[in-house]
Write an enzyme that holds these catalytic residues in place. Structure first.
Site, PDB file in Angstrom:
ATOM      1  N   ASP A 144       0.860  -1.177   0.000  1.00 30.02           N
ATOM      2  CA  ASP A 144       0.000   0.000   0.000  1.00 30.02           C
ATOM      3  C   ASP A 144       0.897   1.228   0.000  1.00 30.02           C
ATOM      4  OD1 ASP A 144      -2.003   1.853   0.247  1.00 30.02           O
ATOM      5  OD2 ASP A 144      -2.318   1.509   2.387  1.00 30.02           O
TER       6      ASP A 144
ATOM      7  N   ASP B  29       2.078   7.470  -4.264  1.00 30.54           N
ATOM      8  CA  ASP B  29       2.310   7.510  -5.699  1.00 30.54           C
ATOM      9  C   ASP B  29       3.803   7.484  -6.031  1.00 30.54           C
ATOM     10  OD1 ASP B  29      -0.440   7.898  -6.996  1.00 30.54           O
ATOM     11  OD2 ASP B  29      -0.479   9.326  -5.339  1.00 30.54           O
TER      12      ASP B  29
END
Length: 302
Positions: free
Chosen positions: A176, A179
């Site tokens: 997770d 960007d």
């Protein structure tokens, strides 16, 4: 370079997510009621915003919002879509996901979903920034509750170094990440997926945040190419998350088991089970359709 901006419009303060590197020529803005917290940690700029409204007639607000280095990571309104999909796509594609590793996910949302899965017995999580964890516990308790599970062991540290020391340990590895700019860019490189492969058990599965085809099809195509060098079965699934650029996010998913059919989950949940697990986005039907891509995307990623 990612930019963060607080601007005034019509006597109100707004946060605008601007990044000429990630999504040039566009931005997403939220009306701010209050800045709950802001600081510069050892690794990144952290902001937590309250976007709720005093006007009871306005039901469409995003609630509490976590922003890292000027980029929205999650909002109270729609975070469950991302958390459920990045967790249950790989977990339900594996026949027996007993031991899971989460890399990143300092807000606790992925952990909250992973520990729900009935076959998961042990969850290890490594997050580099302890301040994200602590602030999420204070301001995002609806996500950070994932840290409270007896199944979870949290380590503050570097995911690369952590995996180097744990060869062949995990059934599923979920990344997770933020960007692909700055330090997070390394989590999209071929070397990272090679390292993840070594940390998996023989039939293991990985799943990573995969950006959006609408704003960076080259990144998606290149990253999938990196993954295919290490895994015989790969896929790209999508989900709708309104607060992410273009309202859509993708997931890279891959299996070491060449017989895995990513669009046909090994674990099928009944409607009653979905309700019992308090899932609001993921269902078996959503799992199957997540891998049905628009024609241009299917051709691009073929």
């Amino acid at each position: 370079m990612s930019l963060k901006r607080m601007v005034t419009m019509d006597s109100s303060e707004w946060f605008s997510e601007v990044s000429e590197q990630l999504w040039p020529g566009q931005c997403f803005s939220l009306k701010i009621k209050k800045v709950l917290h802001e600081e510069r940690s050892k690794y990144q700029d952290i902001k937590i915003l309250d976007t709720s409204s005093n006007d009871c007639s306005m039901s469409f607000t995003y609630g509490t919002v976590l922003v890292l280095d000027g980029i929205i990571q999650c909002t109270q309104r729609d975070e469950f879509a991302y958390q459920e999909m990045i967790a249950f796509l790989p977990l339900c594609s594996h026949p027996n996901p007993k031991k899971v590793l989460i890399v990143g996910g300092g807000d606790g949302g992925v952990a909250r979903e992973v520990v729900k899965h009935p076959l998961v017995e042990e969850v290890h999580q490594v997050e580099i920034d302890d301040r994200v964890v602590e602030l999420s516990k204070k301001y995002l308790p609806f996500m950070a509750c994932g840290f409270d599970s007896h199944k979870l062991q949290l380590t503050i540290g570097d995911g690369f170094e952590y995996m180097k020391q744990r060869e062949g340990e995990f059934d599923v590895i979920i990344t997770d990440s933020s960007d692909p700019v700055g330090p997070a860019k390394s989590l999209f490189n071929e070397s990272y997926f090679g390292l993840a492969k070594k940390a998996l058990k023989p039939n293991g599965i990985i799943c990573s945040q995969g950006g959006s085809l609408w704003v960076d099809e080259t990144l998606v195509k290149d990253t999938l190419s990196h993954i295919r060098k290490h895994f015989p079965v790969t896929g790209y699934g999508i989900a709708s998350v309104p607060s992410y650029p273009c309202g859509q996010i993708g997931f890279f998913i891959a299996s070491l088991n060449e017989n895995t059919k990513l669009n046909e989950p090994s674990k099928v949940f009944s409607s009653e089970e979905v309700d019992r697990l308090k899932l609001r986005y993921y269902t078996t039907e959503i799992h199957r359709t997540a891998f049905t891509l628009p024609r241009y995307a299917a051709k691009l990623l073929h």
